[in-house]
Design an enzyme around this catalytic site. Structure first.
Site, PDB file in Angstrom:
ATOM      1  N   ASP A   1       0.910  -1.151   0.135  1.00 55.97           N
ATOM      2  CA  ASP A   1      -0.240   0.072   0.095  1.00 55.97           C
ATOM      3  C   ASP A   1       1.055   1.280   0.139  1.00 55.97           C
ATOM      4  O   ASP A   1       1.993   1.262   0.489  1.00 55.97           O
ATOM      5  CB  ASP A   1      -0.823   0.006   1.288  1.00 55.97           C
ATOM      6  CG  ASP A   1      -2.132  -0.922   1.093  1.00 55.97           C
ATOM      7  OD1 ASP A   1      -2.031  -1.751   0.497  1.00 55.97           O
ATOM      8  OD2 ASP A   1      -3.160  -0.816   2.044  1.00 55.97           O
ATOM      9  N   ASP A   2       0.323   2.278  -0.614  1.00 56.84           N
ATOM     10  CA  ASP A   2       0.755   3.861  -0.245  1.00 56.84           C
ATOM     11  C   ASP A   2       1.741   4.022  -1.301  1.00 56.84           C
ATOM     12  O   ASP A   2       2.354   5.297  -1.044  1.00 56.84           O
ATOM     13  CB  ASP A   2       1.149   4.227   1.295  1.00 56.84           C
ATOM     14  CG  ASP A   2       0.135   4.028   2.336  1.00 56.84           C
ATOM     15  OD1 ASP A   2      -1.040   3.632   1.740  1.00 56.84           O
ATOM     16  OD2 ASP A   2       0.322   4.072   3.564  1.00 56.84           O
TER      17      ASP A   2
ATOM     18  N   HIS B   1      -6.233   2.762  -4.176  1.00 57.19           N
ATOM     19  CA  HIS B   1      -6.174   3.098  -2.880  1.00 57.19           C
ATOM     20  C   HIS B   1      -6.551   4.689  -2.516  1.00 57.19           C
ATOM     21  O   HIS B   1      -5.798   5.259  -1.699  1.00 57.19           O
ATOM     22  CB  HIS B   1      -4.753   2.852  -2.109  1.00 57.19           C
ATOM     23  CG  HIS B   1      -4.455   2.855  -0.810  1.00 57.19           C
ATOM     24  ND1 HIS B   1      -5.386   2.121   0.222  1.00 57.19           N
ATOM     25  CD2 HIS B   1      -3.682   3.196   0.013  1.00 57.19           C
ATOM     26  CE1 HIS B   1      -4.967   2.309   1.274  1.00 57.19           C
ATOM     27  NE2 HIS B   1      -3.994   2.887   1.308  1.00 57.19           N
TER      28      HIS B   1
ATOM     29  N   HIS C   1       3.873  -2.037   3.349  1.00 50.56           N
ATOM     30  CA  HIS C   1       3.825  -0.707   2.742  1.00 50.56           C
ATOM     31  C   HIS C   1       5.199  -0.487   1.944  1.00 50.56           C
ATOM     32  O   HIS C   1       6.154  -0.715   2.431  1.00 50.56           O
ATOM     33  CB  HIS C   1       3.568   0.199   3.995  1.00 50.56           C
ATOM     34  CG  HIS C   1       2.357   0.342   4.552  1.00 50.56           C
ATOM     35  ND1 HIS C   1       1.865  -0.942   5.251  1.00 50.56           N
ATOM     36  CD2 HIS C   1       1.157   1.047   4.153  1.00 50.56           C
ATOM     37  CE1 HIS C   1       0.511  -0.428   5.934  1.00 50.56           C
ATOM     38  NE2 HIS C   1       0.229   0.533   5.038  1.00 50.56           N
TER      39      HIS C   1
HETATM   40 ZN   LIG Z   1      -2.810   3.505   3.144  1.00 53.42          ZN
END
Ligand SMILES: [Zn+2]
Length: 232
Positions: free
Chosen positions: A47-48, A98, A194
């Site tokens: 993620d991110d 996301h 992440h």
């Molecule tokens: Zn996130």
């Protein structure tokens, strides 16, 4: 009542009254936490990102172990680092939505989230048209209204295996995280990591331990879509 959530881990603390309930929504197939499968498959999710520092390191490690993964990227970062997004797609990996700027639904509200999903979707479609659409809500905040909005926009929601909760963003130590994943590995796990949004050096170090150890145990690393195809 005002409830403050500091991080992802607060999601399953059940203190947010409006949150979706797993027992109610899992049977609909609209939300996935992990997948029942007899195949020794695990989905790593990142993620991110995209991050020019960490995403290429993740990609190099995944390549070394013939692994596919799903990257839940943030739209405004995709616009800033399109060459990293291309590397992800060219590596045979999957993009997930996301949101555009990573707001938390409990603060941003539904109207904003509607736009956040659709704006990020337009970017993702340029790289990855006609694929299953996966949405992971920022911070894991999702109530029934946001779930229905995601579904309306053609998305299914992906959360993650709670028994594999690592909180890698809190930097608990690479070895600690790796031990946790290896000890708890089950068929069909979806593991949240992440590759953007902060210092992810421990995540990279943990992957260097996790990938060979689980490969040796016979696990294959696949995207969420590939994992879903193996569902019993
Ligand atoms: Zn996130």
């Amino acid at each position: 009542m005002v409830v403050f959530f500091c991080c992802y881990s607060c999601f399953h603390s059940n203190s947010f009254a409006e949150m979706i309930k797993r027992k109610q929504v899992e049977p609909t197939g609209q939300v996935v936490w992990d997948v029942a499968t007899k195949k020794k498959m695990i989905a790593l999710t990142f993620d991110d990102g995209p991050s020019p520092t960490y995403t290429p390191q993740v990609l190099a490690l995944l390549k070394e172990y013939n692994a596919h993964a799903t990257f839940f990227q943030v739209g405004d970062k995709m616009e800033r680092f399109p060459y990293i997004v291309r590397q992800v797609v060219q590596g045979g990996h999957e993009l997930g939505n996301h949101s555009m700027t990573h707001p938390y639904e409990n603060k941003a509200g539904l109207e904003r989230m509607r736009l956040e999903i659709s704006q990020a979707d337009r970017i993702i479609q340029k790289y990855q048209p006609n694929r299953t659409k996966w949405f992971r809500p920022p911070g894991g905040y999702i109530d029934n209204a946001l779930l229905q909005e995601a579904v309306k926009q053609g998305y299914k929601v992906v959360l993650w295996s709670y028994h594999q909760e690592l909180k890698d963003w809190s930097m608990p130590g690479a070895q600690v995280m790796a031990n946790h994943v290896i000890r708890n590995a089950r068929n069909g796990d979806i593991i949240l990591l992440h590759d953007g949004g902060g210092n992810r050096s421990q995540t990279i170090q943990a992957l260097k331990i996790i990938l060979p150890a689980l490969k040796q145990k016979g696990y294959q690393f696949v995207s969420v879509s590939e994992l879903m195809e193996s569902k019993e």
